[in-house]
Write an enzyme that holds these catalytic residues in place. Structure first.
Site, PDB file in Angstrom:
ATOM      1  N   LYS A   1      26.231   7.231  -1.984  1.00 41.63           N
ATOM      2  CA  LYS A   1      26.144   6.597  -0.660  1.00 41.63           C
ATOM      3  C   LYS A   1      27.245   5.554  -0.542  1.00 41.63           C
ATOM      4  O   LYS A   1      27.526   4.815  -1.499  1.00 41.63           O
ATOM      5  CB  LYS A   1      24.766   5.933  -0.506  1.00 41.63           C
ATOM      6  CG  LYS A   1      24.503   5.363   0.887  1.00 41.63           C
ATOM      7  CD  LYS A   1      23.081   4.782   1.014  1.00 41.63           C
ATOM      8  CE  LYS A   1      22.791   4.310   2.428  1.00 41.63           C
ATOM      9  NZ  LYS A   1      21.421   3.764   2.580  1.00 41.63           N
TER      10      LYS A   1
ATOM     11  N   SER B   1      18.694   5.380   6.472  1.00 41.41           N
ATOM     12  CA  SER B   1      20.126   5.301   6.589  1.00 41.41           C
ATOM     13  C   SER B   1      20.902   6.175   5.611  1.00 41.41           C
ATOM     14  O   SER B   1      22.079   6.439   5.829  1.00 41.41           O
ATOM     15  CB  SER B   1      20.571   3.851   6.388  1.00 41.41           C
ATOM     16  OG  SER B   1      20.289   3.435   5.063  1.00 41.41           O
TER      17      SER B   1
ATOM     18  N   SER C   1      14.946   3.876   3.868  1.00 42.76           N
ATOM     19  CA  SER C   1      16.220   4.594   4.003  1.00 42.76           C
ATOM     20  C   SER C   1      16.486   5.669   2.960  1.00 42.76           C
ATOM     21  O   SER C   1      17.428   6.440   3.111  1.00 42.76           O
ATOM     22  CB  SER C   1      17.387   3.602   3.995  1.00 42.76           C
ATOM     23  OG  SER C   1      17.511   2.977   5.245  1.00 42.76           O
TER      24      SER C   1
END
Lengths: 493, 484
Positions: A76, A157, A181
């Site tokens: 990420k 997210s 997330s």
């Protein structure tokens, strides 16, 4: 190359020379190119990735054996990676290349992992749809049966990481979870995602959103991969003062152990108001646990409805302060036009931050300001304390784990999400924020498909540092759900 | 009510920022060395790079705790760090980590001496630990400002007094005393020229019995003299305003030492809302009883205790004790000199005198400190011993001291080499005196006629004839006998 390999399959294949790490990397790189429209990755360095894979092959040939040696991962874009752009998908960090490696990614590298690239995410991890990224939306690789033409969000997210794993563009990925997330995109994408106990993974080198809530966690295809990934990512780090000095057990060794006699809490606050489809799914998950010998215990967590409002005070408050460093003075992008220092700040930040980030900075600034602090921030901290106590007194004094749905809904349309009000969007976190607020570990496990053919996830919340319980029971759910086979029925793009 | 200025009572409270003497910064391992090249002592954390986290320097905490003991404060077993949020280019993270809500030390007090010798207690509200900011440099280029982050993150103690001071003198005494205590404790070198001790002064005036008026805060005063000047100016300014029927603005002011004036920096309306909140990157500072006890055991004798002991143990005056305890090194020098003396403790008073007059004069002249003085401490004792055993007179001792300071030779050796041994032989002295009387018949006649002031003339002549080596008491005695 066989599709959807797990970590143990990769390790076996590499050891038996069925394929090399370089071949595996090439496989993913070509798929990433092929499926670039999914927008899962935002930064790739193919040369570097192939070089890392080649090095892994050499180490394997030399007889080295590490838990992730040669395993290609997606990272990420919230984790600082040395020499590789790290933007948190914000324009304001669009030129930032860290000179250091985050502890979590360093731990993975130390275990032999090779990184493919950086994945898309909501800007500064603020969102539940991945639509706030400055690189544009990322797409779920699946479609609804009823609307095969409508592109869907992967959740957020950690949307890019979810899509990368679900689309077989990597073996596994890192995510971060401040209010859900990791777990919500895992649920939307038919993946396993765990947010560990606060303090289990070091936050050093992770771009901060809300420091007291942020935790790194993996997104994987199966529970075993999640156990292997988390064991590697976690560990005490003296560089993070909130890091927990605890032993990290071999989580994978708990899989397959009997869960007979374990007590599973069913909290009515999490089930009241579930729609029929969710309720049916939830009942099925309960029956799997009963079949495995668990005892279901009805519990009540009266503070549950207050978690979301408390979260939307605490998280923006911390974010408003954490994001002050992006001021255009040093490494963050500076506006082209300004006449004085105030304009430099205003213009750089106005141009550099997106709408949702600005909204949260404003909210956070407001709740911390003189005259409002006690009404909002102090109260939110009190609620946080009540929620922690509630879990301790009314859940974990009686049960080992709590079973809930992960999300009140399945993946929604990209277009639809742009029209949602912020507060409607925030409701996505309704079942997940509680564990962040209380610092508790929680996992999302794929449980089945909705009537419209989309993945649905169930959540297990455990007591502090009881990740081993979570993995043990999650594995039982996974086997019962037989989701790996169900995946074939999903409409893939 | 004492201390009124034109009928106005002056209320002063001080916030002193003292740099904690540590090798590394408060939350990073960067060095804190003074005078390094710009931005050469900056870590990723100090520059507030994404994802960087603070790790508390426990030594800084220890120093703050010891300072807390030094001001007789309460050491709080749980304290916490808060973020003070504001934008400034030399504040990379956009917030300063400080301790607003739960400081490490509260409720202290220190005693200061007033002009009339009386003692006044000044209460200290709190000591909290915080980071320093970096430095903005505006005069290197007409176009750009530059930022040096070497100071960013250096540990400070903010020591906040109650508004207990009633005159600039009291404020200056408070800072002097505080500086002395911190130097004793070793928690701050208190070098004001380097900015290691900076003072913010809050000052207001009122008619006795009235409520507190609006105050001005004068920021960043870096010398005790300037503190006095700034407060003097400010008192005049505020009185002028009030007597003209105007209000004093609640505002922040700066002291311009070249003009001797304060001027407005920002008013209360412009004051920032710092949005303090607990720093989520740091856990509360929880102090164990063992740690507090260990630090207490490490505490040195403090100035007030030392003063009392010096007066009691050595019989020196309050005033001399004040001078000798000014710093730890001087006090230690004194005690070691006394210890080395054959005539201790009787010699203590004389040693104190010699240090305060002759030794300090030499140090001043040569720009040395008590630690770099050019002869061993034992020589100081030896010199005084030579006076006390009457080998030399006090007057000759000055010659010996000057030679000792210059050459570093032992006093006894100087006395021997230069033949400075005091003449104590009564016969020899009487002989010289007889000669002096014989050589000055006119003066003898005048003396006998009642001009007794001439006695000094005979002493001088006799001493001169003995090259200053005669025992002055014996000269006096014999002269009186002879002149009748």
């Amino acid at each position: 190359m066989k599709a959807d390999l797990t970590i143990s399959e990769v390790r076996k294949g590499l050891k038996t020379r069925e394929f090399s790490a370089v071949e595996l990397m090439q496989y993913f790189l070509s798929r990433i190119e092929q499926y670039s429209a999914l927008n899962a990755y935002v930064t790739l360095d193919t040369e570097k990735a192939l070089a890392a894979a080649k090095e892994a092959d050499e180490r394997i040939a030399a007889g080295e054996d590490l838990p992730l040696l040669g395993v290609p991962l997606a990272i990420k874009d919230l984790f600082c990676t040395k020499g590789m752009k790290t933007t948190a998908c914000s324009k304001i960090l669009s030129e930032f290349v860290p000179e250091y490696e985050s502890t979590v990614t360093q731990n993975l590298l130390d275990d032999g992992a090779v990184f493919i690239g950086k994945t898309n995410m909501d800007e500064f991890a603020m969102g539940s749809s991945n639509i706030t990224s400055c690189f544009g939306a990322c797409f779920l690789p699946y479609r609804k049966k009823s609307a095969p033409d409508v592109p869907l969000v992967p959740g957020g997210s950690s949307g890019g990481s979810a899509t990368a794993v679900a689309s077989d563009l990597c073996i596994a990925a890192t995510g971060s979870d401040t209010g859900g997330s990791v777990r919500q995109p895992a649920a939307f994408s038919g993946l396993v995602g765990i947010k560990p106990t606060y303090g289990l993974c070091s936050r050093w080198g992770m771009v901060a959103f809300a420091s007291s809530l942020d935790q790194a966690g993996p997104l994987t295809k199966c529970v075993e991969d999640a156990a292997i990934m988390l064991r590697s990512m976690a560990g005490y780090d003296p560089k993070d003062s909130t890091s927990a000095n605890v032993e990290i057990p071999d989580y994978a060794s708990f899989l397959g152990q009997s869960i007979k006699g374990m007590k599973i809490g069913i909290a009515k606050e999490y089930t009241d108001g579930l729609n029929n489809e969710n309720m049916a799914m939830f009942e099925r998950a309960k029956s799997w646990l009963v079949d495995a010998g668990c005892e279901l215990v009805d519990i009540s967590l009266k503070t549950t409805p207050y978690a979301l409002p408390a979260y939307y005070i605490i998280a923006p408050a911390e974010a408003s302060s954490n994001l002050a460093r992006y001021d255009g003075v040093r490494y963050s992008k500076r506006a082209e036009h300004y006449d004085n220092i105030d304009e430099l700040y205003t213009n750089s930040r106005s141009e550099g931050f997106g709408e949702e980030v600005k909204r949260r900075i404003l909210t956070g600034t407001y709740v911390l300001s003189a005259g409002y602090y006690d009404a909002y921030y102090t109260k939110a901290l009190k609620i946080q304390k009540m929620i922690k106590d509630d879990f301790r007194d009314n859940a974990f004094s009686k049960v080992d784990l709590i079973l809930t749905m992960t999300s009140p809904n399945t993946a929604f349309g990209v277009e639809e999400s742009t029209q949602m009000s912020p507060t409607d969007m925030y409701l996505n976190d309704i079942f997940t924020v509680n564990s962040n607020i209380a610092g508790l570990p929680a996992i999302s496990v794929p449980a089945g498909l909705s009537n419209d053919g989309l993945p649905m996830g169930v959540q297990l919340i455990g007591n502090h540092f009881r990740e081993c319980d979570i993995f043990k029971v999650a594995h039982v759910l996974e086997v019962a759900a037989n989701f790996f086979d169900k995946r074939q029925k999903i409409i893939k793009i | 009510m004492d201390n009124l200025v034109k009928g106005w009572e002056v209320i002063i409270g001080l916030e002193v920022h003292a740099q904690i003497a540590t090798k590394s910064k408060l939350f990073s391992s960067s060095p804190t060395e003074y005078g390094a090249d710009p931005n050469s002592q900056v870590s990723f954390y100090d520059a507030a790079m994404p994802g960087m986290l603070p790790v508390l320097n426990e030594n800084a905490v220890d120093q703050a705790i010891k300072s807390g003991f030094g001001i007789n404060g309460t050491i709080n077993k749980i304290s916490r760090f808060d973020r003070k949020n504001y934008f400034y280019p030399d504040l990379p993270s956009g917030y300063q980590i400080s301790q607003l809500y739960h400081p490490i030390v509260t409720d202290g007090h220190i005693d200061i001496e007033l002009q009339d010798g009386s003692v006044k207690t000044i209460h200290v509200e709190r000591i909290h630990i915080e980071q320093d900011a970096g430095k903005s440099i505006h005069d290197l280029s007409p176009e750009f400002s530059y930022v040096d982050l070497n100071r960013a993150g250096v540990p400070l103690m903010e020591i906040v007094s109650k508004p207990d001071m009633r005159s600039p003198f009291e404020a200056m005494q408070y800072v002097r005393k505080l500086r002395m205590i911190l130097r004793y404790v070793g928690s701050c070198d208190c070098n004001m020229e380097r900015g290691n001790l900076r003072v913010d002064a809050n000052i207001s005036i009122r008619k006795p019995g009235e409520l507190l008026g609006n105050r001005a805060e004068i920021k960043n005063i870096n010398s005790i003299r300037f503190l006095g000047q700034a407060l003097d100016y400010e008192i005049e300014r505020q009185i002028m305003l009030k007597e003209n029927g105007e209000e004093v603005c609640q505002e922040t002011r700066l002291f311009d030492s070249s003009l001797g004036e304060t001027r407005s920096m920002r008013s209360k309306e412009d004051a920032a809302d710092y949005r303090y909140f607990p720093d989520p990157d740091l856990k509360p500072v929880v102090l164990s009883d063992e740690r507090i006890a260990r630090l207490r055991a490490e505490m040195p004798e403090l100035p007030d205790e030392k003063h009392a002991r010096f007066v009691a143990e050595y019989g020196i005056s309050d005033a001399d004790a004040n001078v000798l305890i000014e710093d730890k090194e001087t006090a230690a020098y004194f005690e070691r000199a006394v210890a080395a003396s054959k005539f201790k403790p009787a010699s203590a008073k004389l040693i104190a005198n010699w240090m305060i007059s002759e030794l300090f004069a030499v140090l001043n002249k040569e720009g040395k400190t008590i630690e770099t003085v050019g002869f061993p401490i034992e020589y100081m004792a030896e010199l005084v011993d030579l006076i006390l055993d009457k080998t030399i007179s006090g007057k000759i001792a000055k010659t010996v001291f000057a030679e000792m300071a210059q050459s570093g030779s032992a006093p006894a050796k100087i006395v021997k080499d230069l033949g400075l041994v005091q003449i104590q032989d009564e016969g020899a002295i009487r002989k010289v005196i007889d000669e002096v009387i014989a050589a000055n018949p006119a003066q003898v006649a005048q003396y006998k006629a009642g001009k007794v002031q001439l006695f000094g003339f005979f002493v001088g002549q006799s001493m001169k004839a003995m090259q200053g080596k005669g025992n002055p008491e014996m000269i006096n005695k014999i002269l009186r006998e002879t002149l009748g």
